[in-house]
Design a protein around this motif. Structure first.
Motif, PDB file in Angstrom:
ATOM      1  N   CYS A   1       0.246   0.406  -6.399  1.00 59.22           N
ATOM      2  CA  CYS A   1      -1.040   1.010  -6.446  1.00 59.22           C
ATOM      3  C   CYS A   1      -1.114   2.311  -7.186  1.00 59.22           C
ATOM      4  O   CYS A   1       0.008   2.901  -7.653  1.00 59.22           O
TER       5      CYS A   1
ATOM      6  N   GLU B   1       2.640  10.012   1.996  1.00 61.46           N
ATOM      7  CA  GLU B   1       1.651   8.696   1.809  1.00 61.46           C
ATOM      8  C   GLU B   1       0.548   8.872   2.771  1.00 61.46           C
ATOM      9  O   GLU B   1      -0.336   8.400   2.114  1.00 61.46           O
TER      10      GLU B   1
ATOM     11  N   ILE C   1      -1.527   5.424  -6.187  1.00 56.65           N
ATOM     12  CA  ILE C   1      -0.611   6.520  -5.493  1.00 56.65           C
ATOM     13  C   ILE C   1       0.724   6.414  -5.893  1.00 56.65           C
ATOM     14  O   ILE C   1       1.342   7.440  -6.344  1.00 56.65           O
ATOM     15  N   ALA C   2       1.284   5.137  -5.733  1.00 52.74           N
ATOM     16  CA  ALA C   2       2.674   4.977  -5.996  1.00 52.74           C
ATOM     17  C   ALA C   2       2.892   5.020  -7.702  1.00 52.74           C
ATOM     18  O   ALA C   2       3.942   5.761  -7.882  1.00 52.74           O
TER      19      ALA C   2
ATOM     20  N   TYR D   1       9.735   9.068  -3.545  1.00 50.39           N
ATOM     21  CA  TYR D   1       8.425   8.551  -2.739  1.00 50.39           C
ATOM     22  C   TYR D   1       8.879   7.193  -2.512  1.00 50.39           C
ATOM     23  O   TYR D   1       8.920   6.445  -3.406  1.00 50.39           O
TER      24      TYR D   1
ATOM     25  N   HIS E   1      -3.308   9.020   1.603  1.00 48.54           N
ATOM     26  CA  HIS E   1      -4.060   7.838   1.772  1.00 48.54           C
ATOM     27  C   HIS E   1      -5.387   8.555   2.424  1.00 48.54           C
ATOM     28  O   HIS E   1      -6.920   8.016   2.182  1.00 48.54           O
TER      29      HIS E   1
ATOM     30  N   CYS F   1       7.185   3.840  -1.080  1.00 42.50           N
ATOM     31  CA  CYS F   1       5.914   3.258  -0.645  1.00 42.50           C
ATOM     32  C   CYS F   1       6.006   2.195   0.800  1.00 42.50           C
ATOM     33  O   CYS F   1       7.018   1.382   0.486  1.00 42.50           O
ATOM     34  N   THR F   2       5.474   2.625   1.542  1.00 43.49           N
ATOM     35  CA  THR F   2       5.551   1.703   2.586  1.00 43.49           C
ATOM     36  C   THR F   2       4.513   0.528   2.814  1.00 43.49           C
ATOM     37  O   THR F   2       4.349  -0.238   3.783  1.00 43.49           O
ATOM     38  N   GLU F   3       3.638   0.407   1.452  1.00 39.80           N
ATOM     39  CA  GLU F   3       2.816  -0.910   1.594  1.00 39.80           C
ATOM     40  C   GLU F   3       1.751  -0.577   2.685  1.00 39.80           C
ATOM     41  O   GLU F   3       1.382  -1.705   3.160  1.00 39.80           O
ATOM     42  N   ILE F   4       1.145   0.583   3.088  1.00 40.83           N
ATOM     43  CA  ILE F   4       0.317   0.648   4.135  1.00 40.83           C
ATOM     44  C   ILE F   4      -1.010  -0.142   3.825  1.00 40.83           C
ATOM     45  O   ILE F   4      -1.945  -0.267   4.798  1.00 40.83           O
ATOM     46  N   ARG F   5      -1.333  -0.136   2.705  1.00 41.81           N
ATOM     47  CA  ARG F   5      -2.430  -0.976   2.182  1.00 41.81           C
ATOM     48  C   ARG F   5      -2.597  -2.262   2.796  1.00 41.81           C
ATOM     49  O   ARG F   5      -3.595  -2.894   2.811  1.00 41.81           O
TER      50      ARG F   5
HETATM   51  S1  SF4 Z   1      -1.692   1.862  -1.491  1.00 44.64           S
HETATM   52 FE1  SF4 Z   1      -0.377   2.695  -2.791  1.00 44.64          FE
HETATM   53  S2  SF4 Z   1       0.645   4.481  -1.616  1.00 44.64           S
HETATM   54 FE2  SF4 Z   1      -0.495   3.152  -0.251  1.00 44.64          FE
HETATM   55  S3  SF4 Z   1       1.099   1.696   0.389  1.00 44.64           S
HETATM   56 FE3  SF4 Z   1       0.165   0.609  -1.106  1.00 44.64          FE
HETATM   57  S4  SF4 Z   1       1.284   0.983  -3.142  1.00 44.64           S
HETATM   58 FE4  SF4 Z   1       1.834   2.754  -1.681  1.00 44.64          FE
END
Ligand code: SF4
Ligand code: SF4
Lengths: 160, 160
Positions: free
Chosen positions: B110, A8, B112-113, B88, A12, B90-94
């Motif tokens: 998002c 991930e 990518i997910a 996969y 990014h 998602c750790t929600e780094i956004r």
């Molecule tokens: S931007 Fe997409 S891949 Fe990144 S943490 Fe959020 S949902 Fe997950």
DNA sequence: TCAACTCGGATAGAAAGTATCCGAGATCAT
DNA sequence: ATGATCTCGGATACTTTCTATCCGAGTTGA
């Protein structure tokens, strides 16, 4: 079946790098995503080894994409981080036990291994169909066209 | 991404069980495949919990398939052993860092997910398309129609 | 009733993933 | 040209997962 979460971060990071022609330091990428800086560096090394990104040393160094974002697929990034070995590894147990199949009949993979390989191929194909540029565009659309502009603005900011 | 090799054993065991209406002990399955008996037992428990096989205790106990082999897909077996969680996560780094996206904009995954989920779906679909009966038939064909007959003969043999 | 055999979950050991550090090398200012 | 400073790169501890194993609870058949 588990996938390293470094995947991930790498995805990014590639999306972010696609928004900057100037080198971006690993520290800034980690800061932007709020993740451990030292661990991200390790994954960026893997991307560098796979020649997806190019590393520049020195005071104004950092990482840049080696190719246009539209030509870098998700599959390449995933394989760079997670390795290229298939998830299913056949141990050839059919060659063991009382009903062992002679080795000369095991030239081609058996039905189970074939089905697993086909599934993996389908997975690969789905990932290969999406490029980093596609991801950037989709994320931009999700945010009504502000996300990538924000990223570019933040990257252009002071080097701390 | 790595897949437990117990998946291979479970698939082989299901194919074997499809050739016998009488219960087959875990010890015999392990013996037939030349694998650690105690570890195979642990995986058979997972299949039992998923209600793919039925366990019978007692002197003439063992495992049997709960449903016809044609209605049991590879996907069910793989998920029973490996779990149903997607590779996969998602750790929600956004939602972190200086450009954090507000939570109200993160209702849907998002881009990518979404791409990762689509790839996983393709993988699932490929596995769901193949049943245990299909595997047994294919293995039989590969061996010119002797493999399954051999298995049945061996299973009918003495209980040691 | 009893004895023997089965599966089931709880218990140690090995491998991989996670997180971190400091040195080699390059760039820029002096 | 030189030196200071900043970069990446691989080598190093720690944590989690997977691997392998054991013995007890429950059931069947005699
Ligand atoms: S931007 Fe997409 S891949 Fe990144 S943490 Fe959020 S949902 Fe997950
Ligand atoms: S090739 Fe097929 S039969 Fe042989 S060990 Fe692998 S899964 Fe089993």
């Amino acid at each position: 079946m588990k996938l390293s979460n470094g995947v991930e971060w790498a995805l990014h990071s590639c999306v972010t790098l696609s928004q900057s022609r100037a080198p971006v330091r690993a520290t800034r990428l980690a800061e932007l995503h709020g993740i451990p800086q030292a661990y991200l560096a390790k994954h960026l090394q893997a991307l560098s080894r796979a020649e997806i990104v190019h590393a520049t040393a020195g005071q104004v160094g950092g990482y840049t994409l080696t190719r246009p974002a539209a030509s870098v697929t998700m599959l390449e990034v995933v394989q760079a981080i997670d390795g290229t070995e298939p998830a299913y590894r056949c141990t050839e147990i059919r060659q063991r036990g009382p009903l062992a199949v002679p080795a000369e009949q095991c030239e081609r993979p058996c039905a189970i291994a074939r089905a697993m390989a086909a599934a993996q191929e389908a997975w690969y194909r789905a990932l290969a169909a999406v490029s980093i540029a596609d991801l950037a565009a989709a994320i931009d659309t999700d945010s009504d066209g502000t996300a990538m502009a924000d990223v570019r603005r933040w990257l252009a900011g002071s080097r701390h």
